[in-house]
Design an enzyme around this catalytic site. Structure first.
Site, mmCIF file in Angstrom:
data_model
loop_
_atom_site.group_PDB
_atom_site.id
_atom_site.type_symbol
_atom_site.label_atom_id
_atom_site.label_comp_id
_atom_site.label_asym_id
_atom_site.label_seq_id
_atom_site.Cartn_x
_atom_site.Cartn_y
_atom_site.Cartn_z
ATOM 1 N N GLU A 38 0.833 -1.199 0.000
ATOM 2 C CA GLU A 38 0.000 0.000 0.000
ATOM 3 C C GLU A 38 0.867 1.248 0.000
ATOM 4 O O GLU A 38 1.965 1.244 0.556
ATOM 5 C CB GLU A 38 -0.895 0.029 1.240
ATOM 6 C CG GLU A 38 -2.242 -0.597 1.054
ATOM 7 C CD GLU A 38 -3.180 0.269 0.248
ATOM 8 O OE1 GLU A 38 -2.749 1.149 -0.509
ATOM 9 O OE2 GLU A 38 -4.383 0.055 0.374
ATOM 10 N N ARG A 104 0.160 13.594 -8.587
ATOM 11 C CA ARG A 104 0.697 12.234 -8.459
ATOM 12 C C ARG A 104 2.164 12.170 -8.897
ATOM 13 O O ARG A 104 2.941 11.380 -8.396
ATOM 14 C CB ARG A 104 -0.149 11.290 -9.307
ATOM 15 C CG ARG A 104 0.145 9.832 -9.141
ATOM 16 C CD ARG A 104 -0.694 8.976 -10.081
ATOM 17 N NE ARG A 104 -2.112 9.159 -9.954
ATOM 18 C CZ ARG A 104 -2.905 8.488 -9.118
ATOM 19 N NH1 ARG A 104 -2.391 7.576 -8.334
ATOM 20 N NH2 ARG A 104 -4.199 8.716 -9.084
#
Length: 115
Positions: A38, A104
């Protein structure tokens, strides 16, 4: 070893919303050891959802590693096996983390400003 990707959404902008699995678990994990990688774990709702979904397919084991972890907002007793960095309850972007699909591509991790 196999590498599979799951795409989930749980945010709209900086606000949490219901979790949606945007891909299916159509790969065989029965009896296999699973490592979930993650980027960030905050409330734990998403990782808890993923683990529950994977358990339905009878893996041998499930381990979790995350780059960022927000212990002050984590709502579960489920163990996170490896944590890169504990962070405060700030909304962060960059290094793959986004805000409405933006930021991002930043080469570092930044706290999203309220401005």
């Amino acid at each position: 070893m196999n590498i599979e990707f799951l795409r989930l959404t749980s945010y709209q902008g900086a606000k949490r919303k219901s979790i949606k699995l945007n891909s299916s678990i159509d790969f065989d994990i029965k009896g296999r050891n699973i490592l979930i990688i993650e980027d960030i774990i905050d409330s734990g709702n998403t990782i808890h959802y993923i683990v529950d979904e994977l358990k339905k397919h009878n893996p041998n084991s499930i381990k979790i590693v995350t780059l960022l972890f927000k212990p002050s907002t984590y709502n579960f007793d489920m163990k996170i096996d490896w944590i890169g960095f504990n962070i405060k309850d700030d909304f962060v972007v960059g290094y793959g983390l986004d805000y409405n699909e933006m930021y991002r591509n930043k080469k570092s991790i930044y706290k999203l400003s309220d401005e």
